[in-house]
Design a protein around this motif. Structure first.
Motif, PDB file in Angstrom:
ATOM      1  N   VAL A 196     100.158  18.319  36.476  1.00  0.00           N
ATOM      2  CA  VAL A 196     101.286  19.006  35.838  1.00  0.00           C
ATOM      3  C   VAL A 196     100.929  20.492  35.690  1.00  0.00           C
ATOM      4  O   VAL A 196      99.819  20.844  35.327  1.00  0.00           O
ATOM      5  CB  VAL A 196     101.663  18.338  34.494  1.00  0.00           C
ATOM      6  N   HIS A 197     101.867  21.364  36.051  1.00  0.00           N
ATOM      7  CA  HIS A 197     101.594  22.806  36.058  1.00  0.00           C
ATOM      8  C   HIS A 197     102.864  23.571  35.699  1.00  0.00           C
ATOM      9  O   HIS A 197     103.974  23.053  35.859  1.00  0.00           O
ATOM     10  CB  HIS A 197     101.078  23.251  37.442  1.00  0.00           C
ATOM     11  N   PRO A 198     102.705  24.816  35.215  1.00  0.00           N
ATOM     12  CA  PRO A 198     103.897  25.570  34.823  1.00  0.00           C
ATOM     13  C   PRO A 198     104.594  26.225  36.017  1.00  0.00           C
ATOM     14  O   PRO A 198     103.936  26.659  36.964  1.00  0.00           O
ATOM     15  CB  PRO A 198     103.324  26.643  33.893  1.00  0.00           C
ATOM     16  N   GLN A 238     108.113  30.980  39.268  1.00  0.00           N
ATOM     17  CA  GLN A 238     106.757  31.481  39.506  1.00  0.00           C
ATOM     18  C   GLN A 238     105.738  30.379  39.234  1.00  0.00           C
ATOM     19  O   GLN A 238     105.446  30.046  38.089  1.00  0.00           O
ATOM     20  CB  GLN A 238     106.528  32.730  38.640  1.00  0.00           C
ATOM     21  N   GLU A 239     105.245  29.783  40.320  1.00  0.00           N
ATOM     22  CA  GLU A 239     104.320  28.632  40.240  1.00  0.00           C
ATOM     23  C   GLU A 239     103.002  29.039  39.587  1.00  0.00           C
ATOM     24  O   GLU A 239     102.411  30.069  39.922  1.00  0.00           O
ATOM     25  CB  GLU A 239     104.000  28.116  41.659  1.00  0.00           C
ATOM     26  N   GLY A 240     102.541  28.186  38.665  1.00  0.00           N
ATOM     27  CA  GLY A 240     101.218  28.391  38.070  1.00  0.00           C
ATOM     28  C   GLY A 240     101.122  29.606  37.163  1.00  0.00           C
ATOM     29  O   GLY A 240     100.023  30.021  36.804  1.00  0.00           O
ATOM     30  N   ASP A 241     102.257  30.183  36.769  1.00  0.00           N
ATOM     31  CA  ASP A 241     102.279  31.405  35.956  1.00  0.00           C
ATOM     32  C   ASP A 241     102.515  31.024  34.493  1.00  0.00           C
ATOM     33  O   ASP A 241     103.562  30.481  34.144  1.00  0.00           O
ATOM     34  CB  ASP A 241     103.416  32.310  36.475  1.00  0.00           C
ATOM     35  N   TRP A 242     101.534  31.331  33.633  1.00  0.00           N
ATOM     36  CA  TRP A 242     101.604  30.935  32.216  1.00  0.00           C
ATOM     37  C   TRP A 242     102.189  32.029  31.317  1.00  0.00           C
ATOM     38  O   TRP A 242     102.241  31.861  30.099  1.00  0.00           O
ATOM     39  CB  TRP A 242     100.205  30.572  31.708  1.00  0.00           C
ATOM     40  N   ARG A 243     102.622  33.160  31.876  1.00  0.00           N
ATOM     41  CA  ARG A 243     103.086  34.276  31.023  1.00  0.00           C
ATOM     42  C   ARG A 243     104.380  33.918  30.290  1.00  0.00           C
ATOM     43  O   ARG A 243     105.361  33.515  30.901  1.00  0.00           O
ATOM     44  CB  ARG A 243     103.351  35.527  31.871  1.00  0.00           C
ATOM     45  N   LEU A 244     104.370  34.119  28.982  1.00  0.00           N
ATOM     46  CA  LEU A 244     105.575  33.849  28.190  1.00  0.00           C
ATOM     47  C   LEU A 244     106.304  35.126  27.777  1.00  0.00           C
ATOM     48  O   LEU A 244     107.390  35.067  27.208  1.00  0.00           O
ATOM     49  CB  LEU A 244     105.209  33.032  26.936  1.00  0.00           C
ATOM     50  N   GLY A 245     105.680  36.272  28.064  1.00  0.00           N
ATOM     51  CA  GLY A 245     106.340  37.542  27.735  1.00  0.00           C
ATOM     52  C   GLY A 245     107.427  37.874  28.747  1.00  0.00           C
ATOM     53  O   GLY A 245     107.377  37.430  29.899  1.00  0.00           O
ATOM     54  N   VAL A 246     108.409  38.672  28.295  1.00  0.00           N
ATOM     55  CA  VAL A 246     109.483  39.115  29.194  1.00  0.00           C
ATOM     56  C   VAL A 246     108.909  40.143  30.170  1.00  0.00           C
ATOM     57  O   VAL A 246     108.164  41.049  29.781  1.00  0.00           O
ATOM     58  CB  VAL A 246     110.638  39.746  28.373  1.00  0.00           C
ATOM     59  N   ASP A 247     109.232  39.987  31.453  1.00  0.00           N
ATOM     60  CA  ASP A 247     108.789  40.926  32.493  1.00  0.00           C
ATOM     61  C   ASP A 247     109.984  41.799  32.872  1.00  0.00           C
ATOM     62  O   ASP A 247     110.975  41.295  33.393  1.00  0.00           O
ATOM     63  CB  ASP A 247     108.291  40.114  33.696  1.00  0.00           C
ATOM     64  N   GLU A 248     109.869  43.092  32.581  1.00  0.00           N
ATOM     65  CA  GLU A 248     111.000  44.006  32.840  1.00  0.00           C
ATOM     66  C   GLU A 248     111.345  44.072  34.328  1.00  0.00           C
ATOM     67  O   GLU A 248     112.501  44.228  34.708  1.00  0.00           O
ATOM     68  CB  GLU A 248     110.702  45.419  32.298  1.00  0.00           C
ATOM     69  N   GLY A 249     110.324  43.939  35.165  1.00  0.00           N
ATOM     70  CA  GLY A 249     110.558  43.930  36.616  1.00  0.00           C
ATOM     71  C   GLY A 249     111.423  42.742  37.017  1.00  0.00           C
ATOM     72  O   GLY A 249     112.335  42.859  37.852  1.00  0.00           O
ATOM     73  N   GLY A 276     110.603  30.687  29.835  1.00  0.00           N
ATOM     74  CA  GLY A 276     110.100  29.337  29.565  1.00  0.00           C
ATOM     75  C   GLY A 276     109.269  28.849  30.733  1.00  0.00           C
ATOM     76  O   GLY A 276     109.388  29.359  31.856  1.00  0.00           O
ATOM     77  N   LEU A 277     108.416  27.865  30.446  1.00  0.00           N
ATOM     78  CA  LEU A 277     107.546  27.305  31.487  1.00  0.00           C
ATOM     79  C   LEU A 277     107.998  25.885  31.793  1.00  0.00           C
ATOM     80  O   LEU A 277     107.875  24.990  30.958  1.00  0.00           O
ATOM     81  CB  LEU A 277     106.080  27.307  31.018  1.00  0.00           C
ATOM     82  N   VAL A 300     100.885   2.839  26.332  1.00  0.00           N
ATOM     83  CA  VAL A 300     101.401   4.218  26.378  1.00  0.00           C
ATOM     84  C   VAL A 300     102.435   4.295  27.499  1.00  0.00           C
ATOM     85  O   VAL A 300     102.160   3.902  28.637  1.00  0.00           O
ATOM     86  CB  VAL A 300     100.262   5.235  26.625  1.00  0.00           C
ATOM     87  N   VAL A 301     103.625   4.777  27.158  1.00  0.00           N
ATOM     88  CA  VAL A 301     104.682   4.989  28.155  1.00  0.00           C
ATOM     89  C   VAL A 301     104.799   6.493  28.388  1.00  0.00           C
ATOM     90  O   VAL A 301     104.907   7.263  27.432  1.00  0.00           O
ATOM     91  CB  VAL A 301     106.034   4.408  27.661  1.00  0.00           C
ATOM     92  N   HIS A 302     104.740   6.910  29.649  1.00  0.00           N
ATOM     93  CA  HIS A 302     104.844   8.339  29.981  1.00  0.00           C
ATOM     94  C   HIS A 302     106.243   8.665  30.508  1.00  0.00           C
ATOM     95  O   HIS A 302     106.828   7.882  31.267  1.00  0.00           O
ATOM     96  CB  HIS A 302     103.823   8.705  31.071  1.00  0.00           C
ATOM     97  N   ASN A 303     106.752   9.817  30.109  1.00  0.00           N
ATOM     98  CA  ASN A 303     108.028  10.310  30.639  1.00  0.00           C
ATOM     99  C   ASN A 303     107.976  11.836  30.600  1.00  0.00           C
ATOM    100  O   ASN A 303     108.379  12.459  29.619  1.00  0.00           O
ATOM    101  CB  ASN A 303     109.195   9.768  29.796  1.00  0.00           C
ATOM    102  N   TYR A 304     107.438  12.431  31.667  1.00  0.00           N
ATOM    103  CA  TYR A 304     107.296  13.894  31.692  1.00  0.00           C
ATOM    104  C   TYR A 304     107.161  14.387  33.139  1.00  0.00           C
ATOM    105  O   TYR A 304     107.040  13.583  34.073  1.00  0.00           O
ATOM    106  CB  TYR A 304     106.072  14.331  30.864  1.00  0.00           C
ATOM    107  N   GLY A 305     107.180  15.712  33.299  1.00  0.00           N
ATOM    108  CA  GLY A 305     106.952  16.309  34.620  1.00  0.00           C
ATOM    109  C   GLY A 305     108.222  16.476  35.436  1.00  0.00           C
ATOM    110  O   GLY A 305     108.189  16.411  36.662  1.00  0.00           O
ATOM    111  N   HIS A 306     109.360  16.733  34.769  1.00  0.00           N
ATOM    112  CA  HIS A 306     110.649  16.835  35.464  1.00  0.00           C
ATOM    113  C   HIS A 306     110.890  18.214  36.096  1.00  0.00           C
ATOM    114  O   HIS A 306     111.900  18.412  36.766  1.00  0.00           O
ATOM    115  CB  HIS A 306     111.801  16.557  34.487  1.00  0.00           C
ATOM    116  N   GLY A 307     109.988  19.163  35.837  1.00  0.00           N
ATOM    117  CA  GLY A 307     110.180  20.511  36.400  1.00  0.00           C
ATOM    118  C   GLY A 307     111.468  21.131  35.885  1.00  0.00           C
ATOM    119  O   GLY A 307     111.773  21.062  34.705  1.00  0.00           O
TER     120      GLY A 307
END
Length: 338
Positions: A196-198, A238-249, A276-277, A300-307
């Motif tokens: 799982v990745h952002p 943006q794959e694998g990008d963890w930045r949560l700040g607003v990018d003016e560009g 958001g990620l 444990v039931v998993h329900n995640y990773g919907h992108g």
């Protein structure tokens, strides 16, 4: 006989949908939803929430169709009820356009939305850089309204909500008989899922009440989605990008791309910017496993990773997760039920 204690971890659209499905369908369960953040601070809150989906490579298409259809039918019923404005669910018509003719001109969900057809040459004239398009009516679900509405529905079904950061599943194993993991990107740390990745998404809310129809570029990076109170324009993937700040560009690029498709946006005021990620994975994980937690085996039931497709598939995968919880009920040692 006391009820079976179920913990649902995560308060996004997948977590709340799953908690509601379990609380409403399985009265023998006492359901508690635990999360560190709730609306308006979840990833789901910024989602454009328009219903269509990409195809996941390793999940049978029939299952994907069921997830989409169950979600569409559930939200369609809300959109046609008195709850529509409070729940933030509405019908939305528009087009998806492509620079080249896509491999799949009729996606698997084309017969599940309404009025799906290919665009005519006359309609495509408006987008000279694009060679192919689809027109259809779907649904838009605005999670900033929908999540609080689901939370009310959950409480009405007897569900409890607790604000708490869950650091590991061990800490839940003494208080709960079944754990349902809807922690999205949190599953990386919570269950050690390296897959799982952002995928970073940045969108703007603009004031353009004259826009009534959505436009989405088939690459998924440029879109204009009119909503109840404002228009969502985006975006980034943006794959694998963890930045949560607003990018003016990114803001500048979004406005330029969207104004090319809809020139009147040059007259729209920007009301807000959001980042958001998306919790992405090759395939969403909707399955159960038995985990050894503090010396005992806990289902444990998993329900995640919907992108980016969480809103489009949430109710369908929640129903699947509820069925998996239902199976677990038969296998829990008798003492847990007494």
């Amino acid at each position: 006989m006391s009820s079976v204690r179920v913990a649902v971890v995560g308060a996004g659209v997948v977590g709340f949908s799953t908690a509601v499905c379990i609380a409403e369908a399985l009265p023998s369960c006492s359901v508690t939803l635990l999360a560190e953040t709730f609306s308006p601070d979840t990833t789901s809150d910024g989602a454009a929430g328009i219903l269509f989906a990409a195809k996941f490579p390793d999940i049978p298409l029939e299952r994907q169709r069921r997830w989409f259809k169950d979600t569409f039918d559930h939200l369609l019923a809300i959109s046609q009820s008195e709850n529509s404005p409070e729940a933030g669910v509405m019908l939305s018509s528009g087009c998806q356009i492509f620079r080249e003719v896509p491999e799949d001109t009729k996606p698997y969900w084309s017969d599940l939305v309404m009025g799906f057809r290919h665009m005519t040459d006359r309609e495509l004239k408006r987008f000279p850089d694009h060679k192919f398009g689809q027109i259809f009516t779907t649904l838009k679900c605005e999670c900033s309204s929908y999540l609080p509405w689901l939370e009310k529905r959950f409480s009405k079904a007897g569900g409890q909500v607790q604000q708490k950061k869950v650091n590991n599943l061990q800490e839940l194993s003494s208080s709960y008989d079944i754990i349902v993991n809807c922690s999205g990107l949190g599953s990386k740390a919570l269950v050690g899922d390296a897959e799982v990745h952002p995928v970073r998404g940045q969108v703007l809310q603009v004031d353009a009440p004259w826009l009534q129809h959505f436009i989405r570029d088939g690459d998924g990076k440029t879109y204009i989605f009119p909503g109840i109170h404002s228009v969502t324009v985006g975006g980034t993937r943006q794959e694998g990008d963890w930045r949560l700040g607003v990018d003016e560009g990114d803001t500048k690029s979004i406005l330029e791309r969207c104004t090319r498709l809809e020139p009147s946006l040059s007259k729209a005021n920007v009301l807000a910017t959001w980042v958001g990620l998306r919790p992405s994975r090759r395939n969403p994980r909707v399955e159960r496993e038995g985990m050894q937690l503090q010396g005992k085996r806990v289902p444990v039931v998993h329900n995640y990773g919907h992108g980016g497709w969480g809103v489009s598939l949430a109710w369908g995968t929640a129903l699947d997760a509820m069925r998996l919880v239902s199976q677990c009920l038969y296998e829990i040692p008798l003492q847990a039920k007494l």
